[in-house]
Structure formats: structure tokens, C-alpha cells
Design a protein around this motif. Structure first.
Motif, PDB file in Angstrom:
ATOM      1  N   ASN A  91     -21.028  28.478  73.086  1.00 24.76           N
ATOM      2  CA  ASN A  91     -22.098  29.330  73.598  1.00 24.76           C
ATOM      3  C   ASN A  91     -22.692  30.123  72.446  1.00 24.76           C
ATOM      4  O   ASN A  91     -22.085  31.059  71.937  1.00 24.76           O
ATOM      5  CB  ASN A  91     -21.566  30.282  74.675  1.00 24.76           C
ATOM      6  CG  ASN A  91     -22.656  31.189  75.233  1.00 24.76           C
ATOM      7  OD1 ASN A  91     -23.842  30.954  75.012  1.00 24.76           O
ATOM      8  ND2 ASN A  91     -22.259  32.224  75.942  1.00 24.76           N
ATOM      9  N   ALA A  93     -26.075  30.987  72.811  1.00 18.98           N
ATOM     10  CA  ALA A  93     -27.366  31.277  73.431  1.00 18.98           C
ATOM     11  C   ALA A  93     -27.731  32.752  73.397  1.00 18.98           C
ATOM     12  O   ALA A  93     -28.863  33.111  73.712  1.00 18.98           O
ATOM     13  CB  ALA A  93     -27.366  30.796  74.886  1.00 18.98           C
ATOM     14  N   ALA A 112     -26.859  25.484  77.097  1.00 19.64           N
ATOM     15  CA  ALA A 112     -28.156  24.981  76.631  1.00 19.64           C
ATOM     16  C   ALA A 112     -29.331  25.895  76.965  1.00 19.64           C
ATOM     17  O   ALA A 112     -30.463  25.588  76.637  1.00 19.64           O
ATOM     18  CB  ALA A 112     -28.412  23.596  77.230  1.00 19.64           C
ATOM     19  N   GLY A 113     -29.057  27.024  77.616  1.00 20.66           N
ATOM     20  CA  GLY A 113     -30.114  27.977  77.881  1.00 20.66           C
ATOM     21  C   GLY A 113     -30.472  28.079  79.357  1.00 20.66           C
ATOM     22  O   GLY A 113     -29.877  27.398  80.185  1.00 20.66           O
ATOM     23  N   LEU A 118     -30.055  28.694  70.834  1.00 22.72           N
ATOM     24  CA  LEU A 118     -29.931  27.456  71.603  1.00 22.72           C
ATOM     25  C   LEU A 118     -29.981  26.246  70.681  1.00 22.72           C
ATOM     26  O   LEU A 118     -29.193  25.305  70.821  1.00 22.72           O
ATOM     27  CB  LEU A 118     -31.049  27.355  72.641  1.00 22.72           C
ATOM     28  CG  LEU A 118     -31.081  28.417  73.734  1.00 22.72           C
ATOM     29  CD1 LEU A 118     -32.257  28.167  74.673  1.00 22.72           C
ATOM     30  CD2 LEU A 118     -29.777  28.449  74.503  1.00 22.72           C
ATOM     31  N   ARG A 119     -30.907  26.269  69.741  1.00 18.12           N
ATOM     32  CA  ARG A 119     -31.049  25.132  68.827  1.00 18.12           C
ATOM     33  C   ARG A 119     -29.815  24.984  67.948  1.00 18.12           C
ATOM     34  O   ARG A 119     -29.389  23.865  67.639  1.00 18.12           O
ATOM     35  CB  ARG A 119     -32.305  25.327  67.980  1.00 18.12           C
ATOM     36  CG  ARG A 119     -33.591  25.265  68.807  1.00 18.12           C
ATOM     37  CD  ARG A 119     -34.802  25.700  68.022  1.00 18.12           C
ATOM     38  NE  ARG A 119     -35.084  24.829  66.888  1.00 18.12           N
ATOM     39  CZ  ARG A 119     -36.034  25.071  65.998  1.00 18.12           C
ATOM     40  NH1 ARG A 119     -36.777  26.163  66.106  1.00 18.12           N
ATOM     41  NH2 ARG A 119     -36.252  24.245  65.006  1.00 18.12           N
ATOM     42  N   VAL A 168     -26.897  23.492  70.277  1.00 15.26           N
ATOM     43  CA  VAL A 168     -27.156  22.107  70.681  1.00 15.26           C
ATOM     44  C   VAL A 168     -27.083  21.173  69.478  1.00 15.26           C
ATOM     45  O   VAL A 168     -26.502  20.083  69.545  1.00 15.26           O
ATOM     46  CB  VAL A 168     -28.521  22.001  71.396  1.00 15.26           C
ATOM     47  CG1 VAL A 168     -28.925  20.543  71.577  1.00 15.26           C
ATOM     48  CG2 VAL A 168     -28.472  22.697  72.752  1.00 15.26           C
ATOM     49  N   GLY A 201     -25.045  19.392  78.268  1.00 19.47           N
ATOM     50  CA  GLY A 201     -25.720  20.676  78.284  1.00 19.47           C
ATOM     51  C   GLY A 201     -25.453  21.386  79.596  1.00 19.47           C
ATOM     52  O   GLY A 201     -25.694  20.837  80.672  1.00 19.47           O
ATOM     53  N   THR A 259     -26.380  24.804  81.710  1.00 18.31           N
ATOM     54  CA  THR A 259     -27.342  25.906  81.678  1.00 18.31           C
ATOM     55  C   THR A 259     -26.612  27.245  81.621  1.00 18.31           C
ATOM     56  O   THR A 259     -25.444  27.366  82.007  1.00 18.31           O
ATOM     57  CB  THR A 259     -28.271  25.905  82.907  1.00 18.31           C
ATOM     58  OG1 THR A 259     -27.523  26.279  84.078  1.00 18.31           O
ATOM     59  CG2 THR A 259     -28.924  24.549  83.109  1.00 18.31           C
ATOM     60  N   SER A 260     -27.319  28.261  81.154  1.00 17.62           N
ATOM     61  CA  SER A 260     -26.726  29.600  81.077  1.00 17.62           C
ATOM     62  C   SER A 260     -26.310  30.089  82.456  1.00 17.62           C
ATOM     63  O   SER A 260     -25.320  30.819  82.589  1.00 17.62           O
ATOM     64  CB  SER A 260     -27.739  30.572  80.462  1.00 17.62           C
ATOM     65  OG  SER A 260     -28.094  30.179  79.158  1.00 17.62           O
ATOM     66  N   PRO A 288     -32.079  21.758  74.799  1.00 15.90           N
ATOM     67  CA  PRO A 288     -32.323  23.169  75.097  1.00 15.90           C
ATOM     68  C   PRO A 288     -33.153  23.348  76.364  1.00 15.90           C
ATOM     69  O   PRO A 288     -34.075  22.575  76.637  1.00 15.90           O
ATOM     70  CB  PRO A 288     -33.094  23.659  73.869  1.00 15.90           C
ATOM     71  CG  PRO A 288     -32.721  22.716  72.777  1.00 15.90           C
ATOM     72  CD  PRO A 288     -32.540  21.384  73.451  1.00 15.90           C
ATOM     73  N   TYR A 328     -35.553  25.998  77.965  1.00 11.29           N
ATOM     74  CA  TYR A 328     -36.316  27.194  77.602  1.00 11.29           C
ATOM     75  C   TYR A 328     -36.910  27.913  78.814  1.00 11.29           C
ATOM     76  O   TYR A 328     -37.055  29.131  78.807  1.00 11.29           O
ATOM     77  CB  TYR A 328     -37.423  26.845  76.612  1.00 11.29           C
ATOM     78  CG  TYR A 328     -36.911  26.306  75.296  1.00 11.29           C
ATOM     79  CD1 TYR A 328     -36.051  27.066  74.515  1.00 11.29           C
ATOM     80  CD2 TYR A 328     -37.278  25.045  74.836  1.00 11.29           C
ATOM     81  CE1 TYR A 328     -35.573  26.581  73.299  1.00 11.29           C
ATOM     82  CE2 TYR A 328     -36.806  24.561  73.623  1.00 11.29           C
ATOM     83  CZ  TYR A 328     -35.960  25.332  72.864  1.00 11.29           C
ATOM     84  OH  TYR A 328     -35.479  24.844  71.665  1.00 11.29           O
TER      85      TYR A 328
END
Length: 214
Positions: free
Chosen positions: A7, A9, A64-65, A72-73, A76, A92, A94-95, A199, A201
Motif C-alpha cells: 500500500n 497510495a 491500486a487507488g 499509486l504509480r 503498481v 489490484g 481498490t482503496s 491505477p 484514479y
């Protein structure tokens, strides 16, 4: 199955090792900047602590966000590179998925604060079913979030709930804390085809390409 959770992020960098659903070790370090330099060393230290090698990895779960664009980049890219070297599958998470405990049954809603200054406050929102995202992540302002939450009877994992006013007392509110541990636990059971390591976004970039004159 040995799973590495990552993590990057947010301003705290996290990594965790989970084997067959059991947490072997984890670490958190406050690091708003320089995560790309510290992350490989952090993972190496955790390998030593857990008594494992990266060659044993089965899967990698990376948050991954949404979250920090640069963070994030970093996460990943590192997870993808590690997967190429080790042959592990990378997923991935998600947050919002990474903030809702593994094993939670039934529906839930994740609400992660994006913009924090009133009146421009917004939240990243994702519906969750059995711990997994049931729809994509979207960003909504408070004016749209309030109707979504009115009459909602399932758990709501949320930060910034003070903005809800009197509605907060009518909801089953729970803390919103995305974690590498949860990402690792879920990466061990999620379908990789449904969780690509890309990612998330949830908003268009602020920068725009200049108009081209024809």
C-alpha cells in the motif's frame, strides 16, 4: 499460498506477508515522499522477518487507488516488476476494498474522503458485496453523497463523517483504513481476471493537453 500486500497510495507506506490467510508480518512507515527508494528495502526486511523469499511468492496484492497519483504509480509499477521476476500473479485491490475487513458478509459502502475543504468536499465511493467491489469507484460531492446514504442500512466505512451532520447518527459508520494486510488477504481469494494491477484514479487528470489548431 504466500501473498505480499503493498500500500503506497497514501502518506504511510505499508507492506505485509500473508500465508494461507495467516498474517506473517507487516510494517507501516510514514513516508509522504521517497517511497520508490524505500519500498524494495522494506520488502527485503519483511522477507527476513517472515523467513521467506520472494521466489516463494504466489500472489501480490497492491492497493491500486484512488489515492496519491504518484504513490499509486510507485506501488503498481513495483508490484508489476516483482511479478515479472518471480512469476507471481499481481492483483489490484481498490482503496475501498482494502479498507473493508476480509470476511465481511453482505453489502457495505466505502467512502474515502478525496477533497477535504468545504464546500468542495468530495468522497470516493464504491459499493462492496462480500468484501469485493460490486461496481467501479466514483467521486461524488456531499450533495450527492447525502441522498445515497439516507436510508442505507448496511455498514458504511467512511472518513470525514462529521460532514454528514445529523445523518451520521442514523448510519452504521465504521473506520476507513485501507491496509496492506487486507489487500494481501483479499488478493489471496479474489479472481485475478477481475482485479487487474492498474491505477484507479476515479477522476479526470487536472492537466489537459493544449488544443490543436487545424
Amino acid at each position: 499460498m504466500l501473498v505480499l500486500g503493498l500500500n503506497t497510495a497514501f502518506s504511510t507506506m505499508e507492506a505485509a506477508f500473508v500465508r494461507d490467510g495467516e498474517i506473517l508480518c507487516d510494517r507501516r512507515e510514514a513516508m509522504p515522499r521517497g517511497q520508490e527508494r524505500r519500498l524494495p528495502g522494506l520488502v527485503a526486511e519483511l522477507c527476513a522477518e517472515a523467513g521467506v523469499t520472494l521466489a516463494e511468492l504466489t500472489r501480490i496484492g497492491v492497493v491500486a487507488g484512488p489515492g496519491s497519483f504518484t504513490g499509486l504509480r510507485i506501488g503498481v509499477a513495483y508490484a508489476r516488476g516483482l511479478a515479472l521476476v518471480t512469476g507471481a500473479q499481481v492483483l489490484g485491490i481498490t482503496s475501498l476494498e482494502a479498507a473493508i475487513p476480509a470476511g465481511l458478509e453482505g453489502p457495505a459502502l466505502g467512502c474515502l474522503q478525496a477533497q477535504r475543504r468545504p464546500p468542495e468536499q468530495t468522497w470516493w465511493v464504491q459499493g462492496i458485496s462480500e468484501g469485493e467491489g460490486s461496481a467501479g469507484v466514483m467521486e461524488v460531492p456531499l450533495t450527492e453523497l447525502l441522498p445515497m446514504l439516507t436510508g442505507f442500512h448496511a455498514p458504511v466505512f467512511m472518513d470525514g463523517h462529521d460532514a454528514l451532520g445529523d445523518l451520521a447518527a442514523k448510519l452504521d459508520l465504521r473506520p476507513m483504513h485501507p491496509s496492506a494486510i487486507t489487500a494481501a488477504l483479499k488478493a489471496g481469494v479474489f479472481d485475478p481476471a477481475r482485479h487487474p494491477p492498474a491505477p484507479v484514479y476515479a477522476r479526470a487528470p487536472d492537466a489537459a493537453l493544449p488544443a490543436v489548431k487545424v
